[in-house]
Design a protein around this motif. Structure first.
Motif, mmCIF file in Angstrom:
data_model
loop_
_atom_site.group_PDB
_atom_site.id
_atom_site.type_symbol
_atom_site.label_atom_id
_atom_site.label_comp_id
_atom_site.label_asym_id
_atom_site.label_seq_id
_atom_site.Cartn_x
_atom_site.Cartn_y
_atom_site.Cartn_z
ATOM 1 N N LYS A 1 0.830 -1.204 0.000
ATOM 2 C CA LYS A 1 0.000 0.000 0.000
ATOM 3 C C LYS A 1 0.864 1.253 0.000
ATOM 4 C CE LYS A 1 -2.408 1.065 3.690
ATOM 5 N NZ LYS A 1 -3.499 1.088 4.715
ATOM 6 N N GLU A 2 1.922 1.244 0.824
ATOM 7 C CA GLU A 2 2.797 2.423 0.897
ATOM 8 C C GLU A 2 3.521 2.649 -0.436
ATOM 9 O OE1 GLU A 2 2.428 0.141 3.232
ATOM 10 O OE2 GLU A 2 1.384 1.478 4.643
ATOM 11 N N PHE B 1 1.092 4.210 -2.758
ATOM 12 C CA PHE B 1 0.909 5.610 -2.380
ATOM 13 C C PHE B 1 2.060 6.462 -2.910
ATOM 14 C CE2 PHE B 1 -1.936 5.016 1.639
ATOM 15 C CZ PHE B 1 -2.955 4.562 0.816
ATOM 16 N N ASN C 1 -10.830 0.314 -0.986
ATOM 17 C CA ASN C 1 -10.094 0.802 0.168
ATOM 18 C C ASN C 1 -10.199 2.326 0.249
ATOM 19 O OD1 ASN C 1 -7.158 1.911 1.146
ATOM 20 N ND2 ASN C 1 -7.853 0.171 2.366
ATOM 21 N N GLN C 2 -10.676 2.831 1.387
ATOM 22 C CA GLN C 2 -10.933 4.262 1.517
ATOM 23 C C GLN C 2 -9.657 5.088 1.371
ATOM 24 O OE1 GLN C 2 -12.617 5.407 5.276
ATOM 25 N NE2 GLN C 2 -12.969 7.542 4.646
ATOM 26 N N GLU C 3 -8.566 4.649 1.999
ATOM 27 C CA GLU C 3 -7.319 5.407 1.904
ATOM 28 C C GLU C 3 -6.836 5.493 0.463
ATOM 29 O OE1 GLU C 3 -4.382 4.780 5.383
ATOM 30 O OE2 GLU C 3 -5.468 2.884 5.179
ATOM 31 N N ASP D 1 -9.002 7.987 -1.394
ATOM 32 C CA ASP D 1 -8.637 9.362 -1.022
ATOM 33 C C ASP D 1 -7.335 9.788 -1.690
ATOM 34 O OD1 ASP D 1 -10.887 9.575 0.547
ATOM 35 O OD2 ASP D 1 -9.856 9.116 2.433
ATOM 36 N N LYS D 2 -6.400 8.863 -1.788
ATOM 37 C CA LYS D 2 -5.126 9.172 -2.441
ATOM 38 C C LYS D 2 -5.355 9.492 -3.925
ATOM 39 C CE LYS D 2 -1.743 8.976 -0.578
ATOM 40 N NZ LYS D 2 -0.904 10.021 0.098
ATOM 41 N N THR E 1 -9.281 -3.379 1.014
ATOM 42 C CA THR E 1 -8.638 -3.418 2.328
ATOM 43 C C THR E 1 -8.080 -4.796 2.619
ATOM 44 O OG1 THR E 1 -10.085 -1.659 3.121
ATOM 45 C CG2 THR E 1 -9.000 -3.038 4.797
ATOM 46 N N THR F 1 -4.091 -5.342 3.408
ATOM 47 C CA THR F 1 -3.758 -5.429 4.835
ATOM 48 C C THR F 1 -3.866 -6.831 5.426
ATOM 49 O OG1 THR F 1 -6.033 -4.931 5.554
ATOM 50 C CG2 THR F 1 -4.558 -3.055 5.185
#
Length: 687
Positions: free
Chosen positions: A512-513, A516, A543-545, A548-549, A616, A620
């Motif tokens: 994920k990172e 991003f 996935n919400q994050e 948003d990204k 997600t 994760t």
């Protein structure tokens, strides 16, 4: 809740939109009739899984009194009402389509008949079939004071039967019994052709049983026979930390699954009120009861469409996957992969190349070790046979088998035992994490040193689905990828400190990172006035994050094009937030399954293959893999593949800000990406 303010589409409502797109393929008059039949079957299979997992999960939340609002703005109670309403409407539309399709099939000479429509000769033949084949496997189950209500298995078809004795008074309460329609027999029974007729006719098994139901209840009169079907909660709930033997624990949980809480009851429209009330009371179902005007469980239509002999004019044109040209004229796949990376695009290119690679490795005296992950495997896997052969010949064979692959648990347990018997080291992954990465590593001795050969894929090592799903596979001997592959297997099978990945992105530690960082790089380029573009193809985005990204990147001016087959919780085209994001979904002959990511990187383009959707659970709670494609020609080929999808204006739908989808319409000539992709290897040079 103010849905107007929500920045996200609810995941489950988005899934319903996806299944509606599948239903639209059954409704599409341009699709061959027997292919439309298959899409009807897929709608049912999809809905079964949705009910037994997603809807069951919401039901669990309601029972627990959970009232928290999710990030899309819904409480479990509010979402439950909308899901029941929309799935009920979908089923009504599905059966309306079923009737339309079978009216058209009737004009072509294919029909499912009711027993009373058969002539005397046909009735005699199917009667003999019932008495010789069906009757011996039927078991009537009476329900009374001495015989309690039986365990009903999930997704099995049953008949409810009301009976009475001839001398019973009219107001006497009827007797109740249940008969299971045996799933071991074909659901559709061929009927002999009529004289001077070329029609292909069938009668449904439950219809046949109903006609002769009296043979099961001598001395009683049956007066109301109706099919019904129960769906139970099928989610596994494992305590892996306390499981001494994960394989045994999953076997126990599979047995418990048969007792899962009832989630949905499907009944024949017009079912006798006494039977209906008794079922509702015994199963404790009130608000997910679906009355169906037609045969229950249309998933049988998949086998039906394949079983109808002839009628090639009512099917897609037959196509055969071609063997990858890079391997076509060689007996030594290792030599080819040493010289260059090889990219394969399934199902247009044959999965047999993967089987052949494992088989060559199994028989090669210089191969020391084979390591691979298995998530979903076909019923007759050549890969498993090859791995067993390699172990028997003394090679170190390590197989990471994911026992928790939903609805494939029993098959994977069987393969795990077979591999262990052959001498393979079978590993069941890490506690709490599903191993979803698709990777194979072969270690070979060459000229006094060791070379690693790697295959990375976006789909499972499953030769059956490889003919039905679009997926990408990469063969490489690149040393950096080989090093990362070794480190990945060491982490999964042993004790290993966190690794500094040179090429891979690996979930749950850093995928994920890494994504991003790649998205932020495009965002920073856009803010600096440089060209910035992202194209990403996947099955689901929830996935919400991550959403948003992507919103941040869009607001900075990054052009983002997403090809998301199924669930998408992102709302595109919203001014000030996502006006630079376009989302399309392609539903066609093959299931779009590949995960491919493109980043412009100010002209120094990067392309990645991945096993992970942007959900997600993938980011994760699973071991997932994202692998770069280093070869510039293969990078260009994958960019071309993405462009094929983006240019589709026949089977592509575009997501609207309100969560609905509309067919892509433009002034271009009709372009169907899956048909264009059949022109291997021309797709690699497209555009």
């Amino acid at each position: 809740m103010n849905k107007q303010l929500s920045h996200y589409v609810n995941r489950d409502l988005s899934w319903i939109e996806f299944n509606r797109r599948v239903l639209q393929e059954a409704q599409d008059l341009n699709n061959p009739l027997l292919e439309r039949v298959k899409f009807l079957a897929i709608v049912s299979s999809n809905l079964d899984e949705f009910m037994s997992v997603r809807v069951a999960g919401i039901q669990d939340q309601l029972r627990a009194g959970y009232t928290k609002i999710d990030f899309t703005g819904y409480t479990p109670a509010g979402l439950w009402k909308r899901l029941i309403k929309r799935t009920t409407q979908m089923v009504q539309d599905q059966y309306k389509t079923y009737r339309e399709v079978f009216r058209s099939l009737g004009k072509e000479g294919i029909a499912i008949r009711e027993f009373e429509e058969l002539n005397a000769s046909q009735k005699k033949t199917v009667s003999e079939y019932f008495h010789e084949i069906v009757f011996p496997v039927l078991t009537p189950m009476a329900v009374d004071q001495s015989r309690p209500f039986p365990l009903l298995h999930t997704k099995e078809l049953y008949l409810s039967v009301l009976l009475k004795r001839e001398d019973d008074p009219e107001d006497e309460e009827p007797l109740f019994a249940i008969v299971q329609v045996p799933s071991i027999l074909p659901r559709f029974v061929p009927v002999p052709g009529r004289i001077n007729s070329k029609k292909t006719e069938f009668v449904l098994l439950e219809e046949l049983i109903e006609q002769f139901i009296d043979t099961l209840f001598n001395g009683y009169m049956t007066f109301a026979v109706h099919p019904f079907r129960l769906t139970r909660n099928a989610d596994l709930s494992l305590n892996e930390d306390g499981a001494e033997d994960l394989l045994e624990e999953i076997e126990k949980e599979l047995r418990r699954r048969r007792w899962g809480v009832p989630v949905r009851l499907e009944v024949d429209r017009g079912m006798h009120p006494y039977s209906l009330e008794l079922l509702k009371e015994e199963l404790e179902i009130e608000d997910n009861l679906i009355e169906i005007d037609g045969p229950l469980d249309l998933s049988f239509l998949m086998k039906f469409a394949h079983a109808v002999p002839g009628y090639d004019n009512l099917r897609y044109e037959k196509t055969e996957p071609i063997y990858p040209q890079e391997f076509d004229e060689t007996d030594d796949m290792f030599e080819v992969i040493r010289q260059r990376d090889v990219l394969m695009y399934h199902p247009y290119e044959s999965f047999e190349a993967v089987n052949d690679f494992v088989m060559q490795a199994a028989y090669d005296n210089d191969v020391l070790a084979i390591k691979m992950t298995l998530y979903r495997v076909s019923g007759h896997s050549a890969l498993v046979q090859a791995l067993a052969k390699a172990a028997e010949s003394g090679k170190q064979v390590t197989v990471v088998v994911e026992l928790k692959a939903r609805f494939d648990e029993e098959r994977n347990i069987a393969w795990a035992r077979q591999l262990e018997k052959a001498g393979c080291h079978v590993v069941y992954g890490l506690v709490g994490l599903k191993t979803h990465a698709k990777i194979m590593l072969v270690v070979r001795r060459e000229q006094g040193t060791l070379r690693r050969y790697v295959h990375v894929g976006t789909g499972n090592y499953n030769d059956s689905t490889a003919t039905l799903y679009t997926d990408i596979g990469l063969f490489t001997s690149h040393p950096i990828i080989g090093g990362d592959a070794s480190a990945l297997f060491n982490e999964v099978t042993g004790y290993s400190s966190p690794y500094d990945w040179k090429a891979f992105g690996v979930a749950p530690t850093d995928l994920k990172e890494k994504l991003f960082r790649l998205i932020d790089r495009e965002r920073n380029n856009a803010l600096a006035g440089l060209p910035a573009r992202i194209v990403a193809k996947m099955n689901s985005l929830s996935n919400q994050e991550m959403i948003d990204k992507l919103y941040e990147a869009s607001a900075a001016g990054v052009k983002i094009e997403l090809i998301v087959r199924g669930v998408c919780c992102l709302r595109p085209g919203v001014l000030g937030r996502s006006e630079n994001i376009k989302v399309i979904s392609i539903v066609d002959r093959y299931l779009e399954h590949a995960r491919v990511m493109y980043f412009h990187n100010n002209g120094d383009e990067e392309v990645y293959l991945s096993s992970a959707d942007w959900m997600t659970r993938n980011l994760t709670r699973r071991i997932e893999l994202m692998c770069p494609v280093f070869d510039p020609d293969l990078r260009r080929a994958l960019i071309n593949m993405l462009q094929l999808n983006l240019n589709d204006n026949v089977k592509s739908r575009e997501l609207q800000p309100n969560g609905s989808y509309v067919r892509v319409q433009n002034d271009m000539l009709p372009f169907r990406s899956q048909f264009a992709a059949r022109a291997i290897p021309q797709w690699k040079n497209y555009m």
